[in-house]
Every structure is written in C-alpha cells, then in structure tokens.
Scaffold this motif. Structure first.
Motif, PDB file in Angstrom:
ATOM      1  N   ASN A 128       5.290  49.198  23.395  1.00 55.44           N
ATOM      2  CA  ASN A 128       4.065  49.985  23.612  1.00 55.44           C
ATOM      3  C   ASN A 128       4.364  51.266  24.374  1.00 55.44           C
ATOM      4  OD1 ASN A 128       1.729  48.130  22.683  1.00 55.44           O
ATOM      5  ND2 ASN A 128       3.056  46.788  23.882  1.00 55.44           N
ATOM      6  N   GLN A 129       5.453  51.916  24.004  1.00 51.83           N
ATOM      7  CA  GLN A 129       5.899  53.089  24.736  1.00 51.83           C
ATOM      8  C   GLN A 129       4.889  54.231  24.701  1.00 51.83           C
ATOM      9  OE1 GLN A 129       9.702  53.858  22.934  1.00 51.83           O
ATOM     10  NE2 GLN A 129      10.745  52.395  24.263  1.00 51.83           N
ATOM     11  N   ASP A 130       4.172  54.377  23.587  1.00 52.31           N
ATOM     12  CA  ASP A 130       3.201  55.467  23.509  1.00 52.31           C
ATOM     13  C   ASP A 130       2.085  55.284  24.533  1.00 52.31           C
ATOM     14  OD1 ASP A 130       2.381  53.232  21.979  1.00 52.31           O
ATOM     15  OD2 ASP A 130       1.036  54.468  20.769  1.00 52.31           O
ATOM     16  N   LEU A 131       1.635  54.066  24.721  1.00 52.55           N
ATOM     17  CA  LEU A 131       0.595  53.774  25.710  1.00 52.55           C
ATOM     18  C   LEU A 131       1.105  54.111  27.109  1.00 52.55           C
ATOM     19  CD1 LEU A 131      -1.889  50.931  25.767  1.00 52.55           C
ATOM     20  CD2 LEU A 131      -0.398  51.113  27.723  1.00 52.55           C
ATOM     21  N   LEU A 132       2.315  53.692  27.422  1.00 51.40           N
ATOM     22  CA  LEU A 132       2.890  53.957  28.736  1.00 51.40           C
ATOM     23  C   LEU A 132       3.053  55.452  28.973  1.00 51.40           C
ATOM     24  CD1 LEU A 132       3.570  50.913  28.314  1.00 51.40           C
ATOM     25  CD2 LEU A 132       5.635  51.334  29.598  1.00 51.40           C
ATOM     26  N   ALA A 133       3.543  56.166  27.970  1.00 53.67           N
ATOM     27  CA  ALA A 133       3.742  57.613  28.098  1.00 53.67           C
ATOM     28  C   ALA A 133       2.405  58.329  28.292  1.00 53.67           C
ATOM     29  CB  ALA A 133       4.476  58.157  26.878  1.00 53.67           C
ATOM     30  N   GLN A 134       1.386  57.906  27.547  1.00 51.07           N
ATOM     31  CA  GLN A 134       0.062  58.524  27.708  1.00 51.07           C
ATOM     32  C   GLN A 134      -0.470  58.292  29.121  1.00 51.07           C
ATOM     33  OE1 GLN A 134      -2.168  56.721  24.533  1.00 51.07           O
ATOM     34  NE2 GLN A 134      -1.682  58.348  23.078  1.00 51.07           N
ATOM     35  N   PHE A 135      -0.295  57.083  29.638  1.00 51.15           N
ATOM     36  CA  PHE A 135      -0.761  56.795  30.998  1.00 51.15           C
ATOM     37  C   PHE A 135      -0.013  57.657  32.009  1.00 51.15           C
ATOM     38  CE2 PHE A 135      -0.502  54.365  34.994  1.00 51.15           C
ATOM     39  CZ  PHE A 135      -1.853  54.303  35.301  1.00 51.15           C
ATOM     40  N   CYS A 136       1.297  57.680  31.914  1.00 50.03           N
ATOM     41  CA  CYS A 136       2.096  58.473  32.861  1.00 50.03           C
ATOM     42  C   CYS A 136       1.725  59.955  32.786  1.00 50.03           C
ATOM     43  CB  CYS A 136       3.585  58.285  32.595  1.00 50.03           C
ATOM     44  SG  CYS A 136       4.218  56.657  33.077  1.00 50.03           S
ATOM     45  N   ASP A 137       1.569  60.477  31.571  1.00 44.86           N
ATOM     46  CA  ASP A 137       1.173  61.884  31.413  1.00 44.86           C
ATOM     47  C   ASP A 137      -0.168  62.153  32.084  1.00 44.86           C
ATOM     48  OD1 ASP A 137       3.481  62.485  29.979  1.00 44.86           O
ATOM     49  OD2 ASP A 137       2.496  62.363  28.017  1.00 44.86           O
ATOM     50  N   ALA A 138      -1.146  61.295  31.820  1.00 43.72           N
ATOM     51  CA  ALA A 138      -2.484  61.489  32.378  1.00 43.72           C
ATOM     52  C   ALA A 138      -2.491  61.381  33.898  1.00 43.72           C
ATOM     53  CB  ALA A 138      -3.452  60.475  31.770  1.00 43.72           C
ATOM     54  N   MET A 139      -1.604  60.556  34.443  1.00 49.64           N
ATOM     55  CA  MET A 139      -1.550  60.354  35.891  1.00 49.64           C
ATOM     56  C   MET A 139      -0.595  61.328  36.584  1.00 49.64           C
ATOM     57  SD  MET A 139      -3.775  58.074  36.521  1.00 49.64           S
ATOM     58  CE  MET A 139      -3.441  57.957  38.266  1.00 49.64           C
ATOM     59  N   GLY A 140       0.164  62.111  35.812  1.00 48.48           N
ATOM     60  CA  GLY A 140       1.128  63.039  36.401  1.00 48.48           C
ATOM     61  C   GLY A 140       2.347  62.334  36.968  1.00 48.48           C
ATOM     62  N   ILE A 141       2.697  61.185  36.377  1.00 45.72           N
ATOM     63  CA  ILE A 141       3.862  60.419  36.815  1.00 45.72           C
ATOM     64  C   ILE A 141       5.045  60.807  35.936  1.00 45.72           C
ATOM     65  CG2 ILE A 141       4.851  58.099  37.065  1.00 45.72           C
ATOM     66  CD1 ILE A 141       1.946  57.061  37.430  1.00 45.72           C
ATOM     67  N   GLU A 142       6.149  61.220  36.568  1.00 45.80           N
ATOM     68  CA  GLU A 142       7.339  61.611  35.813  1.00 45.80           C
ATOM     69  C   GLU A 142       7.914  60.401  35.075  1.00 45.80           C
ATOM     70  OE1 GLU A 142      10.348  63.869  37.846  1.00 45.80           O
ATOM     71  OE2 GLU A 142       8.848  64.724  39.217  1.00 45.80           O
ATOM     72  N   HIS A 143       8.267  60.631  33.782  1.00 42.28           N
ATOM     73  CA  HIS A 143       8.829  59.547  32.979  1.00 42.28           C
ATOM     74  C   HIS A 143       9.809  60.118  31.967  1.00 42.28           C
ATOM     75  CE1 HIS A 143       6.247  60.301  29.366  1.00 42.28           C
ATOM     76  NE2 HIS A 143       5.436  60.792  30.287  1.00 42.28           N
ATOM     77  N   ASP A 144      10.489  59.235  31.276  1.00 41.94           N
ATOM     78  CA  ASP A 144      11.550  59.633  30.345  1.00 41.94           C
ATOM     79  C   ASP A 144      11.051  59.993  28.942  1.00 41.94           C
ATOM     80  OD1 ASP A 144      10.840  57.181  29.318  1.00 41.94           O
ATOM     81  OD2 ASP A 144      12.832  56.280  29.483  1.00 41.94           O
ATOM     82  N   GLY A 145       9.769  60.125  28.753  1.00 41.37           N
ATOM     83  CA  GLY A 145       9.214  60.419  27.433  1.00 41.37           C
ATOM     84  C   GLY A 145       8.807  59.166  26.686  1.00 41.37           C
ATOM     85  N   LYS A 146       9.240  58.021  27.192  1.00 44.14           N
ATOM     86  CA  LYS A 146       8.910  56.741  26.561  1.00 44.14           C
ATOM     87  C   LYS A 146       8.085  55.866  27.508  1.00 44.14           C
ATOM     88  CE  LYS A 146      13.196  56.845  23.958  1.00 44.14           C
ATOM     89  NZ  LYS A 146      14.499  56.216  23.772  1.00 44.14           N
ATOM     90  N   GLY A 147       7.703  56.432  28.647  1.00 43.93           N
ATOM     91  CA  GLY A 147       6.878  55.694  29.592  1.00 43.93           C
ATOM     92  C   GLY A 147       7.625  55.025  30.726  1.00 43.93           C
ATOM     93  N   SER A 148       8.947  55.146  30.732  1.00 39.55           N
ATOM     94  CA  SER A 148       9.727  54.567  31.824  1.00 39.55           C
ATOM     95  C   SER A 148       9.763  55.585  32.969  1.00 39.55           C
ATOM     96  CB  SER A 148      11.149  54.254  31.347  1.00 39.55           C
ATOM     97  OG  SER A 148      11.882  53.636  32.366  1.00 39.55           O
TER      98      SER A 148
END
Length: 166
Positions: free
Chosen positions: A85-105
């Motif tokens: 569910n990487q897209d869900l994680l990435a969308q959450f991180c983007d919306a929250m301004g949390i730095e991630h690897d593009g896949k939500g990690s």
C-alpha cells in the motif's frame, strides 16, 4: 489499539485482503507468519497448511486476535502497508509534510507532533482515494509507531465518523 485489538475490531475482509496479498506477492512472509503462529499454538505447520484456504484464513485471523500474537500481527500489518500500500503511505506522508523515500517509508525522524489541520486534510485526501476502512487501519498502525501514539491522531480516530474499522 494494539495489533491484536486491530485484528479483532477490523472488518475480516481487510485481513483476507492482506493474506491474499502476501500469498500472491510474498509467499515467504505468508509461510513464515503461519509457521510462527502455528508454533505459538504448539502446532505443526503442516496442520495449518492442510486446511482449505478459507479455513486457513479463519484460523490465522483467530490466532492474530490473541494477545500472544500481537508482535507478529503488528509486523504483518507493517509489512503489508510498506510493500502493498505504498501509494497510501506516500499520500499520507506528502499531506503531513513527512519526508519519505517516495514509497511512504519515512527517511527522517517521525514528527514529535502532528498538525491537526494537516491531519484533517490528509484524512480527506486518503478517504477520497482509498477504502475508508483501509485508511482507518493504516492510521491506527501509524499511531503504533510511537509509544502512546500522537494525541492529535488518537483524537481524530475517535471523532471522525468516516474512520471506522468495521
């Protein structure tokens, strides 16, 4: 909520979706999880493997609902979200301004606090794009990533009528 409580409260269809994903994409994790669960119940793996798939799933879910299976349950949920569910994680991180690897990690530290306005926007975005039950489960799992969770997220999970597990 702990992982075993999540499996108890969540729609069983989510657990089936998770198990199906592991069987299709990472059989090693599926087999390892079943072996660990069987061992925790002092059963041989073959006992579970010989069951028809619906009975295997029912047994796995029943076992994941026990307190002694909390750790394996949490690991399964994390692995499923991180890989399936990487897209869900990435969308959450983007919306929250949390730095991630593009896949939500997450690549840096998790934030000490979650901004309520950003969280509201993130939930709106996720619920519009994904099954609300899946979003809810993810948010509960995310809240497990910090001892005691985040007060803002805990309050959002308790107050938003769209965020229900079953």
């Amino acid at each position: 909520m702990k992982a075993y409580e999540l499996f108890t409260a969540a729609d069983p269809a989510l657990a089936t979706q998770m198990l199906d994903w592991f069987r299709e994409h990472d059989r090693n994790i599926y087999k390892s999880a079943v072996a660990t669960l069987a061992q925790s119940k002092k059963l041989r793996l073959v006992f579970v493997q010989k069951k028809p798939l619906p009975e295997q799933y029912a047994w796995i879910l029943k076992t994941l609902r026990s307190k002694q299976s909390d750790t394996i349950g949490e690991h399964l949920l994390q692995a499923w979200f991180m890989a399936g569910n990487q897209d869900l994680l990435a969308q959450f991180c983007d919306a929250m301004g949390i730095e991630h690897d593009g896949k939500g990690s997450v690549t840096g530290d998790l934030p000490a606090e979650l901004d309520a306005a950003k969280l509201d926007g993130a939930v709106d975005t996720l619920v519009a794009a994904h099954d609300p039950k899946l979003v809810t489960l993810y948010l509960y799992v995310f809240n497990l990533q910090r001892a005691g969770g985040w007060d803002t997220l805990t309050a959002k999970l308790a107050s938003d009528s769209r965020l229900v597990l079953a």
